[in-house]
Design a protein around this motif. Structure first.
Motif, PDB file in Angstrom:
ATOM      1  N   ILE A 116       0.845  -1.206   0.000  1.00  0.00           N
ATOM      2  CA  ILE A 116       0.000   0.000   0.000  1.00  0.00           C
ATOM      3  C   ILE A 116       0.874   1.248   0.000  1.00  0.00           C
ATOM      4  O   ILE A 116       0.615   2.218  -0.717  1.00  0.00           O
ATOM      5  CB  ILE A 116      -0.969  -0.007   1.205  1.00  0.00           C
ATOM      6  N   THR A 117       1.937   1.236   0.811  1.00  0.00           N
ATOM      7  CA  THR A 117       2.843   2.386   0.871  1.00  0.00           C
ATOM      8  C   THR A 117       3.510   2.621  -0.476  1.00  0.00           C
ATOM      9  O   THR A 117       3.627   3.769  -0.928  1.00  0.00           O
ATOM     10  CB  THR A 117       3.907   2.174   1.966  1.00  0.00           C
ATOM     11  N   ILE A 118       3.937   1.551  -1.128  1.00  0.00           N
ATOM     12  CA  ILE A 118       4.540   1.689  -2.457  1.00  0.00           C
ATOM     13  C   ILE A 118       3.539   2.306  -3.429  1.00  0.00           C
ATOM     14  O   ILE A 118       3.887   3.207  -4.212  1.00  0.00           O
ATOM     15  CB  ILE A 118       5.050   0.326  -2.963  1.00  0.00           C
ATOM     16  N   ALA A 119       2.298   1.859  -3.381  1.00  0.00           N
ATOM     17  CA  ALA A 119       1.267   2.419  -4.271  1.00  0.00           C
ATOM     18  C   ALA A 119       1.032   3.901  -3.988  1.00  0.00           C
ATOM     19  O   ALA A 119       0.897   4.711  -4.922  1.00  0.00           O
ATOM     20  CB  ALA A 119      -0.030   1.638  -4.111  1.00  0.00           C
ATOM     21  N   ILE A 120       0.981   4.269  -2.708  1.00  0.00           N
ATOM     22  CA  ILE A 120       0.775   5.677  -2.331  1.00  0.00           C
ATOM     23  C   ILE A 120       1.912   6.540  -2.866  1.00  0.00           C
ATOM     24  O   ILE A 120       1.695   7.563  -3.529  1.00  0.00           O
ATOM     25  CB  ILE A 120       0.665   5.824  -0.800  1.00  0.00           C
ATOM     26  N   LEU A 121       3.154   6.130  -2.576  1.00  0.00           N
ATOM     27  CA  LEU A 121       4.312   6.918  -2.999  1.00  0.00           C
ATOM     28  C   LEU A 121       4.418   6.988  -4.518  1.00  0.00           C
ATOM     29  O   LEU A 121       4.774   8.032  -5.082  1.00  0.00           O
ATOM     30  CB  LEU A 121       5.583   6.324  -2.401  1.00  0.00           C
ATOM     31  N   GLY A 138       4.552  10.090  -8.965  1.00  0.00           N
ATOM     32  CA  GLY A 138       4.476   9.812 -10.397  1.00  0.00           C
ATOM     33  C   GLY A 138       5.607   8.954 -10.919  1.00  0.00           C
ATOM     34  O   GLY A 138       6.080   9.163 -12.048  1.00  0.00           O
ATOM     35  N   ILE A 139       6.044   7.982 -10.119  1.00  0.00           N
ATOM     36  CA  ILE A 139       7.097   7.069 -10.572  1.00  0.00           C
ATOM     37  C   ILE A 139       6.587   5.640 -10.483  1.00  0.00           C
ATOM     38  O   ILE A 139       5.590   5.358  -9.805  1.00  0.00           O
ATOM     39  CB  ILE A 139       8.400   7.239  -9.758  1.00  0.00           C
ATOM     40  N   GLY A 140       7.263   4.727 -11.150  1.00  0.00           N
ATOM     41  CA  GLY A 140       6.828   3.338 -11.188  1.00  0.00           C
ATOM     42  C   GLY A 140       6.935   2.655  -9.835  1.00  0.00           C
ATOM     43  O   GLY A 140       7.724   3.050  -8.974  1.00  0.00           O
ATOM     44  N   THR A 141       6.157   1.600  -9.671  1.00  0.00           N
ATOM     45  CA  THR A 141       6.146   0.894  -8.388  1.00  0.00           C
ATOM     46  C   THR A 141       7.478   0.182  -8.116  1.00  0.00           C
ATOM     47  O   THR A 141       7.893   0.069  -6.965  1.00  0.00           O
ATOM     48  CB  THR A 141       4.992  -0.126  -8.325  1.00  0.00           C
ATOM     49  N   HIS A 142       8.149  -0.292  -9.172  1.00  0.00           N
ATOM     50  CA  HIS A 142       9.441  -0.959  -8.962  1.00  0.00           C
ATOM     51  C   HIS A 142      10.461   0.024  -8.375  1.00  0.00           C
ATOM     52  O   HIS A 142      11.139  -0.278  -7.384  1.00  0.00           O
ATOM     53  CB  HIS A 142       9.954  -1.548 -10.267  1.00  0.00           C
ATOM     54  N   GLU A 143      10.563   1.211  -8.999  1.00  0.00           N
ATOM     55  CA  GLU A 143      11.493   2.223  -8.511  1.00  0.00           C
ATOM     56  C   GLU A 143      11.116   2.673  -7.103  1.00  0.00           C
ATOM     57  O   GLU A 143      11.981   2.880  -6.247  1.00  0.00           O
ATOM     58  CB  GLU A 143      11.510   3.436  -9.452  1.00  0.00           C
ATOM     59  N   THR A 144       9.817   2.798  -6.858  1.00  0.00           N
ATOM     60  CA  THR A 144       9.357   3.204  -5.528  1.00  0.00           C
ATOM     61  C   THR A 144       9.727   2.155  -4.483  1.00  0.00           C
ATOM     62  O   THR A 144      10.171   2.480  -3.380  1.00  0.00           O
ATOM     63  CB  THR A 144       7.831   3.416  -5.530  1.00  0.00           C
ATOM     64  N   GLY A 145       9.556   0.892  -4.832  1.00  0.00           N
ATOM     65  CA  GLY A 145       9.914  -0.179  -3.894  1.00  0.00           C
ATOM     66  C   GLY A 145      11.394  -0.166  -3.562  1.00  0.00           C
ATOM     67  O   GLY A 145      11.786  -0.351  -2.401  1.00  0.00           O
ATOM     68  N   LEU A 146      12.243   0.062  -4.576  1.00  0.00           N
ATOM     69  CA  LEU A 146      13.686   0.143  -4.337  1.00  0.00           C
ATOM     70  C   LEU A 146      14.017   1.315  -3.421  1.00  0.00           C
ATOM     71  O   LEU A 146      14.825   1.198  -2.484  1.00  0.00           O
ATOM     72  CB  LEU A 146      14.434   0.289  -5.672  1.00  0.00           C
ATOM     73  N   TRP A 147      13.383   2.468  -3.672  1.00  0.00           N
ATOM     74  CA  TRP A 147      13.629   3.641  -2.819  1.00  0.00           C
ATOM     75  C   TRP A 147      13.189   3.367  -1.389  1.00  0.00           C
ATOM     76  O   TRP A 147      13.915   3.698  -0.439  1.00  0.00           O
ATOM     77  CB  TRP A 147      12.880   4.868  -3.356  1.00  0.00           C
ATOM     78  N   LEU A 148      12.012   2.754  -1.224  1.00  0.00           N
ATOM     79  CA  LEU A 148      11.485   2.498   0.121  1.00  0.00           C
ATOM     80  C   LEU A 148      12.441   1.600   0.907  1.00  0.00           C
ATOM     81  O   LEU A 148      12.737   1.867   2.079  1.00  0.00           O
ATOM     82  CB  LEU A 148      10.095   1.859   0.024  1.00  0.00           C
ATOM     83  N   ARG A 149      12.923   0.553   0.279  1.00  0.00           N
ATOM     84  CA  ARG A 149      13.856  -0.352   0.962  1.00  0.00           C
ATOM     85  C   ARG A 149      15.156   0.364   1.342  1.00  0.00           C
ATOM     86  O   ARG A 149      15.676   0.209   2.448  1.00  0.00           O
ATOM     87  CB  ARG A 149      14.142  -1.571   0.078  1.00  0.00           C
ATOM     88  N   ALA A 150      15.678   1.172   0.398  1.00  0.00           N
ATOM     89  CA  ALA A 150      16.922   1.902   0.673  1.00  0.00           C
ATOM     90  C   ALA A 150      16.732   2.918   1.799  1.00  0.00           C
ATOM     91  O   ALA A 150      17.595   3.058   2.675  1.00  0.00           O
ATOM     92  CB  ALA A 150      17.405   2.593  -0.598  1.00  0.00           C
ATOM     93  N   ALA A 151      15.587   3.613   1.776  1.00  0.00           N
ATOM     94  CA  ALA A 151      15.320   4.622   2.807  1.00  0.00           C
ATOM     95  C   ALA A 151      15.149   3.983   4.172  1.00  0.00           C
ATOM     96  O   ALA A 151      15.610   4.520   5.196  1.00  0.00           O
ATOM     97  CB  ALA A 151      14.075   5.434   2.434  1.00  0.00           C
TER      98      ALA A 151
END
Length: 197
Positions: free
Chosen positions: A147-152, A157-170
């Motif tokens: 859900i957080t990945i979808a929100i971000l 306005g970025i893809g879910t794959h890139e968002t997931g990578l950012w979330l894990r790194a953050a």
């Protein structure tokens, strides 16, 4: 078996396939899957409301969930009795009993079903480090992360794959567990995390 022909204990989690902790027959498994595919049915309603959901007679009580009722009748279900398995704070599971007898027109659910549901809840929660509770928590964590990945993704306005990578790194950079970090972001965006803690 509690006056029913089949039963299922199922972990319900929005957006994910239901996780069956116990299923007594292919009929119960198929009926649970029909509800998930349809997005409606007594098991989903009991989970969402925390209250029992009963279909004593499929023909009489079907209009509440028309697609489920029609499909369930097609596989031989005559009645459904769902009891949420819950703590004082949250529903984490459902016990669903299925009738499969033709012309079985009950006026009430199986007498011992609610008592059995209460016992099942106590057993499942007796050891908070148990494999079952760990499984429930893992499903809740995955749901909140997705859900957080979808929100971000939508906000930036970025893809879910890139968002997931950012979330894990953050989360790594902050030294926080991924699911806890995701819940903090959900809360900042006004979304209520799900699952049990």
């Amino acid at each position: 078996m509690l006056g029913a022909d089949a039963a299922a204990i199922t972990v319900q989690a929005s957006g994910l396939l239901p996780q069956h902790l116990a299923v007594t027959s292919p009929l119960a498994r198929r009926a649970e899957e029909i509800q998930w595919v349809a997005g409606e049915g007594p098991s989903l309603t009991a989970f969402e409301t925390g209250e029992p959901a009963l279909m004593l007679c499929m023909d009489r009580d079907g209009p509440a969930w028309p697609f489920f009722a029609d499909s369930a009748r097609g596989i031989g279900v005559s009645g459904v009795f769902v009891f949420p398995l819950r703590t004082a704070a949250a529903t984490f599971d459902t016990l669903t009993l299925y009738g499969a007898r033709r012309n079985d027109r009950r006026e009430e659910p199986p007498a011992a079903a609610q008592t059995f549901g209460d016992m099942a809840t106590a057993v499942l929660l007796a050891d908070m480090d148990s494999e079952i509770v760990g499984h429930v928590r893992a499903i809740a964590d995955a749901d909140d992360i997705n859900i957080t990945i979808a929100i971000l993704s939508a906000v930036h306005g970025i893809g879910t794959h890139e968002t997931g990578l950012w979330l894990r790194a953050a989360a790594d950079e902050a030294g926080r567990p991924l699911a806890a970090f995701a819940r903090e972001i959900m809360a900042r965006h006004g979304h209520k995390p799900g699952g049990i803690r």
